[in-house]
Design an enzyme around this catalytic site. Structure first.
Site, PDB file in Angstrom:
ATOM      1  N   HIS A   9      11.410  25.892  18.428  1.00 10.14           N
ATOM      2  CA  HIS A   9      12.310  24.953  19.096  1.00 10.14           C
ATOM      3  C   HIS A   9      13.731  25.496  19.193  1.00 10.14           C
ATOM      4  O   HIS A   9      14.700  24.754  19.045  1.00 10.14           O
ATOM      5  CB  HIS A   9      12.344  23.621  18.331  1.00 10.14           C
ATOM      6  CG  HIS A   9      11.070  22.844  18.406  1.00 10.14           C
ATOM      7  ND1 HIS A   9      10.540  22.362  19.588  1.00 10.14           N
ATOM      8  CD2 HIS A   9      10.199  22.460  17.435  1.00 10.14           C
ATOM      9  CE1 HIS A   9       9.415  21.712  19.346  1.00 10.14           C
ATOM     10  NE2 HIS A   9       9.184  21.761  18.047  1.00 10.14           N
TER      11      HIS A   9
ATOM     12  N   ARG B  16       8.982  30.752  11.619  1.00  9.24           N
ATOM     13  CA  ARG B  16       8.000  29.918  12.311  1.00  9.24           C
ATOM     14  C   ARG B  16       7.742  30.486  13.698  1.00  9.24           C
ATOM     15  O   ARG B  16       8.657  30.536  14.533  1.00  9.24           O
ATOM     16  CB  ARG B  16       8.484  28.474  12.425  1.00  9.24           C
ATOM     17  CG  ARG B  16       7.494  27.597  13.181  1.00  9.24           C
ATOM     18  CD  ARG B  16       7.691  26.118  12.955  1.00  9.24           C
ATOM     19  NE  ARG B  16       8.886  25.579  13.577  1.00  9.24           N
ATOM     20  CZ  ARG B  16       9.160  24.255  13.613  1.00  9.24           C
ATOM     21  NH1 ARG B  16       8.327  23.395  13.043  1.00  9.24           N
ATOM     22  NH2 ARG B  16      10.262  23.830  14.189  1.00  9.24           N
TER      23      ARG B  16
ATOM     24  N   ASP C  19       4.995  42.480  11.222  1.00  9.72           N
ATOM     25  CA  ASP C  19       5.392  43.888  11.317  1.00  9.72           C
ATOM     26  C   ASP C  19       6.905  44.054  11.232  1.00  9.72           C
ATOM     27  O   ASP C  19       7.405  45.082  10.748  1.00  9.72           O
ATOM     28  CB  ASP C  19       4.880  44.511  12.617  1.00  9.72           C
ATOM     29  CG  ASP C  19       3.380  44.811  12.578  1.00  9.72           C
ATOM     30  OD1 ASP C  19       2.793  44.729  11.485  1.00  9.72           O
ATOM     31  OD2 ASP C  19       2.806  45.119  13.639  1.00  9.72           O
TER      32      ASP C  19
ATOM     33  N   GLU D 191       1.368  17.770  11.322  1.00 13.26           N
ATOM     34  CA  GLU D 191       2.363  17.009  12.066  1.00 13.26           C
ATOM     35  C   GLU D 191       1.750  16.187  13.198  1.00 13.26           C
ATOM     36  O   GLU D 191       2.368  15.960  14.221  1.00 13.26           O
ATOM     37  CB  GLU D 191       3.468  17.927  12.598  1.00 13.26           C
ATOM     38  CG  GLU D 191       2.981  19.186  13.278  1.00 13.26           C
ATOM     39  CD  GLU D 191       4.114  20.120  13.656  1.00 13.26           C
ATOM     40  OE1 GLU D 191       5.281  19.682  13.719  1.00 13.26           O
ATOM     41  OE2 GLU D 191       3.834  21.300  13.917  1.00 13.26           O
TER      42      GLU D 191
ATOM     43  N   ASP E  76       7.298  15.279  14.661  1.00 11.90           N
ATOM     44  CA  ASP E  76       6.104  15.241  15.511  1.00 11.90           C
ATOM     45  C   ASP E  76       5.116  14.203  15.010  1.00 11.90           C
ATOM     46  O   ASP E  76       4.421  13.558  15.808  1.00 11.90           O
ATOM     47  CB  ASP E  76       5.450  16.618  15.564  1.00 11.90           C
ATOM     48  CG  ASP E  76       6.136  17.547  16.539  1.00 11.90           C
ATOM     49  OD1 ASP E  76       6.068  17.290  17.750  1.00 11.90           O
ATOM     50  OD2 ASP E  76       6.760  18.523  16.100  1.00 11.90           O
TER      51      ASP E  76
END
Length: 249
Positions: free
Chosen positions: A49, A74, A88, A152, A178
């Site tokens: 977001h 995230r 990575d 969520e 959410d």
């Protein structure tokens, strides 16, 4: 040769030690570095977001690396290719949003582990391997990777115990925003019914043997979440804090 970086956040989760953090949606690495010296146990860099992308994540991981704060990243969604790139780049804790079922939790587990256990693509010359200087990195990388899945949605609530039973899920995060929308209260994450469900979810996660987490800007819900057994908690978001600090009213 270089030692495998220790994931202090994962160690704290395994010991069920409360860890307090901050949600980060600003792109500037100097903001991340400033936050890293303020005493937070962890910082969560959100690509779901916010405008943060993998290149930004790299700069933020580098900015935070000298300090005690652990970095969490995230991805935008449950996407194995995206998760592979973040790993990575050196991310060791991944928070996967909108995990709806045990099957999806298993997909997330597979994404953070190399074959034969998982599907993470193998590359040697990465920041994660300290540029091919960590002996045996590919055999032991999963030991220091922490996987958090997010509950969520109303559907995910029914799957909490099943998700917790998936081998390789290290912690479960409850997302009030959410979840509120899924329960019919969009934009009301502190609605009494949402709070009731959130606290119940936290207790169920603890009962299932996993560390629960939560982000809430409501001080009362924050305190109640800790009382219910939340282990990794946040009540601060960098962008919100900046807005409050700059408000003329």
């Amino acid at each position: 040769m270089t030692d495998m970086p220790k994931n202090h956040f994962k160690a704290a989760m395994q010991a069920f030690e409360v860890q307090r953090g901050c949600w980060c949606s600003l792109r500037d690495p100097i903001v991340a570095e400033m936050l890293a010296v303020l005493g937070f146990d962890w910082l969560m860099f959100d690509t779901e977001h916010s405008p943060i992308d993998p290149a930004t994540v790299l700069s933020q991981l580098q900015a935070v690396a000298p300090y005690k704060a652990s970095s969490i990243v995230r991805p935008s969604c449950l996407n194995a290719a995206e998760i592979k790139k973040l790993l990575d780049l050196g991310a060791q804790t991944i928070l996967v949003p909108m995990v709806q079922s045990a099957a999806m939790a298993q997909e997330a587990v597979d994404a953070v582990a190399y074959p034969p256990s998982g599907i993470r693509g193998v590359s040697g010359m990465t920041r994660a391997t300290r540029f091919a200087t960590v002996p045996g990195y590919h055999k032991k990388a999963r030991e220091e990777i922490c996987l958090i899945v997010q509950v969520e949605s109303k559907a995910a609530l029914d799957e909490i115990e099943a998700m917790a039973a998936v081998d390789g899920v290290d912690a479960i995060f409850v997302g009030p925003a959410d979840l509120a929308a899924s329960l019919g209260y969009p934009g009301e994450p502190s609605h009494p019914e949402v709070t009731r469900v959130v606290l119940e979810a936290i207790r169920r996660i603890r009962a299932a043997g996993k560390p629960p987490g939560i982000l809430t800007s409501d001080p009362a819900v924050y305190d109640q979440a800790l009382e219910a057994g939340a282990i990794f908690v946040a009540k601060d978001i960098d962008l919100v804090a900046m807005k409050k600090g700059l408000s003329i009213s």
